[in-house]
Design an enzyme around this catalytic site. Sequence first.
Site, short mmCIF file in Angstrom:
data_model
loop_
_atom_site.label_atom_id
_atom_site.label_comp_id
_atom_site.label_asym_id
_atom_site.label_seq_id
_atom_site.Cartn_x
_atom_site.Cartn_y
_atom_site.Cartn_z
N GLU A 192 0.78 -1.77 -0.18
CA GLU A 192 -0.01 -0.18 -0.18
C GLU A 192 0.49 1.56 -0.17
O GLU A 192 1.12 1.71 1.44
CB GLU A 192 -0.64 0.16 1.81
CG GLU A 192 -1.83 -0.69 1.17
CD GLU A 192 -3.09 -0.83 2.69
OE1 GLU A 192 -2.90 0.07 2.96
OE2 GLU A 192 -4.68 -0.97 1.79
N GLU B 98 -6.20 -6.82 -1.58
CA GLU B 98 -6.92 -6.28 0.44
C GLU B 98 -8.37 -6.45 0.06
O GLU B 98 -8.60 -5.43 -0.59
CB GLU B 98 -5.54 -5.73 0.94
CG GLU B 98 -4.89 -6.51 1.88
CD GLU B 98 -4.19 -5.67 2.92
OE1 GLU B 98 -5.11 -4.61 3.62
OE2 GLU B 98 -3.02 -5.66 3.12
#
Length: 480
Positions: free
Chosen positions: A309, A401
């Site tokens: 991320e 995710e």
Amino acid sequence: MARSRRVAAVLSPALVTTAITAAVFTVPQTASAAPVTYQSESATISRGVVESNHTGFTGSGFVNFDNVTGSYVEYTVNAAAAGRHSLVFRYANGTTASRPVDVTVNGTPAVSGLSFPATGAWTSWQTVSTNVNLVAGTNRIRTTATSANGGPNADSLTVDVAGTEPPPGPADSPVALNGQLHVCGTKLCNERNQPIQLRGMSTHGIQWYSQCVKSQSLDALATDWKADIFRISMYIQEGGYETDPRKFTDMVHGYIEEATKRGMYALVDWHQLTPGDPNYNTARARTFFTEIAQRHKDKKNVIYDIANEPNNVSWANVKRYAEEMIPVIRAQDPDGVVFVGTHGWSTFGISDGKSETEVFNNPINATNFMYTFHFYAATHRDNYLNALSRIADRVPVFVTEFGTQTSSGDGGNDFAMSQRYIDLMAQKKIGWTNWNFSDDFRSGAVFKSGTCAGTSFAGTGPLKPAGVWVRERIRTPDNF
Ligand code: GCU
């Protein structure tokens, strides 16, 4: 030195004759060579004892390595011909941490830090495999403990001629059915060039929840949940990789082997988070991915996720990192698929108040890769859902995710919104791994608190509501 000696040997007339004879007579034998098992209790042992107090061993016992670095077991094995051989170690490790060993062959390092993950109990025996080169005739294969806990309890070593193909998982497993994947247009395709959707689970951080990754939980994931893919979430900071690169690299090696045995794709997640600029960790990423890709390049089931991320960083800087790292992996594993996180915590910049067009206008200059997208359904509403839909029509994207709760991984589940994402991802064949396969207290951890200390993971009994919901959506039949 060694090299010039070998050249001289090849030129020796006597050895040329031997080599030809060997070529004529040894090849058929090699093709049909049977595996030979060597019991640890018959091996040379340094700082270890033969014991038989934990059932399930073969032969007359097993070796309990002393709990010190440097304790070893050395097997004297015979090879019919020189060449690549598989080594299968049968072992038990009743602790929660891996017990790595270095493998040498005839005194030369062959495999460093071979991982022996926890087996759940000292009476629970499993195997770890690797390949090494052996010379014709006698070879000394030494396994030396590299941590203060010593090695695992060692039952036996089975040696065979290595096949050209790595051992596949079960015949009807996702990897057996699809083989080596590649990116085809905006989709992920199997060996037959058919677009497929993979569905599975992500671990929580393996520095915190390794107790949730054991044989019983992975068996449940593969056979009860029928997962196609297992994401191995290795944080870099936050107490992860940077604190002990050797230990975490070994854990990932071990988890890849466990996924492989069960016929699941293994998604290796470089879980950078804080700092959010992936360039901060490029040197570490180079070291890690070079070893991972080198070790597993012959497997068909390894996918590399090089930036979990990215956040508080421009798209241009994420792109720069990706264009530096993708060649590092390809140098080892030319056909490995790579995933790349996007800015704004893998939202294509949406969480930075930007739009996905920034990526479309300045794409990563590489092939056979996918961008990644993350969402948490109770936080990320229609504007994210619509963005994911537009993105999937334009570029390859994988959801590495998502959660049915808020972006903290906690709070109430919004199953209605989550189902809209599931339907979109099914319709556009967007693969996904759900966060997370642990018994953390938050609502997004699928197991009830305390589950991972035990051995029961199958069915809905051990699951929180989010776990019951996502297991059902992983179990529905695949269309490959
Ligand atoms: C326990 C177990 C042994 C094992 C040892 C260890 O004592 O009974 O079999 O070898 O732990 O941690 O190595």
